[in-house]
Design a protein around this motif. Structure first.
Motif, short mmCIF file in Angstrom:
data_model
loop_
_atom_site.label_atom_id
_atom_site.label_comp_id
_atom_site.label_asym_id
_atom_site.label_seq_id
_atom_site.Cartn_x
_atom_site.Cartn_y
_atom_site.Cartn_z
N UNK A 100 3.64 -6.67 -17.35
CA UNK A 100 4.00 -5.72 -16.31
C UNK A 100 2.74 -4.98 -15.85
N UNK A 101 2.54 -4.91 -14.54
CA UNK A 101 1.43 -4.14 -14.00
C UNK A 101 1.95 -3.07 -13.06
N UNK A 102 1.46 -1.84 -13.20
CA UNK A 102 1.86 -0.72 -12.34
C UNK A 102 0.69 -0.36 -11.44
N UNK A 103 0.93 -0.26 -10.13
CA UNK A 103 -0.17 -0.07 -9.19
C UNK A 103 0.04 1.08 -8.20
N UNK A 104 1.09 1.86 -8.35
CA UNK A 104 1.32 2.96 -7.41
C UNK A 104 0.20 3.98 -7.48
N UNK A 105 -0.33 4.22 -8.70
CA UNK A 105 -1.40 5.21 -8.84
C UNK A 105 -2.70 4.73 -8.21
N UNK A 106 -2.89 3.40 -8.16
CA UNK A 106 -4.07 2.84 -7.50
C UNK A 106 -3.90 2.89 -5.99
N UNK A 107 -2.67 2.67 -5.54
CA UNK A 107 -2.37 2.81 -4.11
C UNK A 107 -2.40 1.55 -3.30
N UNK A 108 -2.88 0.45 -3.89
CA UNK A 108 -2.96 -0.80 -3.15
C UNK A 108 -2.95 -1.94 -4.15
N UNK B 3 -2.25 -0.60 9.23
CA UNK B 3 -3.34 -0.96 8.32
C UNK B 3 -3.06 -2.28 7.63
N UNK B 4 -1.84 -2.47 7.17
CA UNK B 4 -1.47 -3.72 6.49
C UNK B 4 -1.57 -4.90 7.46
N UNK B 5 -1.08 -4.71 8.69
CA UNK B 5 -1.16 -5.80 9.67
C UNK B 5 -2.61 -6.10 10.01
N UNK C 237 0.83 -1.19 0.00
CA UNK C 237 0.00 0.00 0.00
C UNK C 237 0.87 1.25 0.00
N UNK C 238 0.41 2.26 -0.70
CA UNK C 238 1.12 3.54 -0.78
C UNK C 238 0.70 4.42 0.38
N UNK C 239 1.69 5.05 1.02
CA UNK C 239 1.43 6.01 2.09
C UNK C 239 1.96 7.38 1.66
N UNK D 13 -8.72 -4.34 1.97
CA UNK D 13 -8.14 -3.03 1.70
C UNK D 13 -9.21 -2.01 1.36
N UNK D 14 -10.23 -2.44 0.61
CA UNK D 14 -11.32 -1.53 0.26
C UNK D 14 -12.08 -1.07 1.50
N UNK D 15 -12.23 -2.00 2.46
CA UNK D 15 -12.94 -1.65 3.69
C UNK D 15 -12.17 -0.64 4.54
N UNK D 16 -10.86 -0.50 4.27
CA UNK D 16 -10.05 0.49 4.99
C UNK D 16 -9.81 1.75 4.16
N UNK D 17 -10.40 1.81 2.97
CA UNK D 17 -10.10 2.92 2.05
C UNK D 17 -10.52 4.28 2.61
N UNK D 18 -11.53 4.28 3.51
CA UNK D 18 -11.97 5.57 4.07
C UNK D 18 -10.94 6.18 5.01
N UNK D 19 -9.89 5.43 5.34
CA UNK D 19 -8.82 5.99 6.17
C UNK D 19 -7.79 6.74 5.33
N UNK D 20 -7.94 6.69 3.98
CA UNK D 20 -7.08 7.45 3.07
C UNK D 20 -5.59 7.23 3.36
N UNK D 21 -5.16 5.99 3.17
CA UNK D 21 -3.80 5.60 3.49
C UNK D 21 -2.75 6.43 2.76
N UNK D 22 -3.05 6.85 1.54
CA UNK D 22 -2.08 7.61 0.75
C UNK D 22 -1.79 8.98 1.36
N UNK D 23 -2.62 9.40 2.30
CA UNK D 23 -2.42 10.69 2.96
C UNK D 23 -1.88 10.52 4.38
N UNK D 24 -1.53 9.27 4.73
CA UNK D 24 -1.05 9.00 6.09
C UNK D 24 0.37 8.43 6.05
N UNK D 25 1.00 8.38 7.21
CA UNK D 25 2.40 7.98 7.31
C UNK D 25 2.57 6.48 7.16
#
Length: 231
Positions: free
Chosen positions: A130-138, A171-173, A7-9, A152-164
């Motif tokens: 080749x698949x690129x997924x950084x823009x998707x974030x997960x 979140x991953x654990x 997941x991208x943070x 991961x979708x159920x945690x999407x409202x936490x906006x992981x890409x905007x968190x540390x």
């Protein structure tokens, strides 16, 4: 069942995996590390044929610098993985008497890192695509990937890409814990790796336990808020 996810943070990327290997041909399971270093600034994981992934690990250990310094990391990964896949496909004997259902030499490889202030998550499929997924974030690979994507979708409202990455590790654990509860073939211990501008850090057992304590506090806080709102 295997699951490797990334997941991208805001300041990096977090990867996680379970450790359970299923040998269909022998009807057994055993633990094995699924997250590996890719140089000092990236990491990778794989699912599928262990013979293929063992060769990929050896190759990545030898060629990590060339891969990470390449202008196109996806192409560089593909150039290393394709010959390994072709070799195993060409030498595979599909019909062995008494060994029905013994598996195939297919394997998925997913690598992730942080370069020039930007995340990257790249997958190489068994067909070499080749698949690129950084823009998707997960993204997730392995037989547990569909459930990981749902979690991961159920945690999407936490906006992981905007968190540390610290939050990303929790979140991953938490996703891995959810898979452990819902699937008997996803097994502990879990592995975590965080990657940021300082490089890749594979968390120790003690560090993962500390993240687990944070997850427990997070879950308890949610229950307290729910009780306050609805009771």
């Amino acid at each position: 069942m295997t699951v490797v996810l990334a997941t991208v943070c805001q300041d990096g990327v977090v990867l996680g995996s379970d450790s359970q290997i299923t040998d269909k041909g022998r009807g057994m399971t055993y633990p094995a590390e699924k997250l590996h270093p890719l140089g000092k600034t990236a990491a990778w994981g794989g699912s599928g044929a262990r013979s293929v992934l063992t060769d990929v690990k050896r190759c990545f250990n030898e060629k990590s610098a060339a891969i990470l310094e390449a202008p196109d990391i996806g192409r560089a990964l593909q150039e290393q993985v394709l010959p390994i896949l072709r070799h195993h496909y060409e030498t595979f004997i599909p019909d062995v008497p008494g060994e029905e259902g013994g598996g195939t030499p297919s394997a998925y490889v997913m690598a992730a890192g942080w370069r020039d202030g930007e995340p990257w998550i790249i997958e190489i499929t068994p067909s070499g695509m080749i698949g690129h997924y950084a823009d998707i974030g997960f993204h997730a690979i392995g037989s547990g990937a569909p459930m990981a994507q749902q979690a991961g979708s159920l945690l999407s409202h936490f906006h992981l890409a905007k968190r540390s990455v610290r939050f990303g590790c929790a979140a991953v654990l938490r996703v891995l814990h959810a898979l452990d509860l819902t699937s008997a073939s996803v097994g502990k211990p879990f592995s975590l790796c965080r990657i940021d501008a300082e490089g890749a850090h594979h968390l120790s057992e003690e560090e993962i336990k500390e993240v687990g304590d944070v997850v427990s506090r997070w879950e308890d806080a949610e229950q307290a808020v729910i009780a306050k709102i609805f009771d």
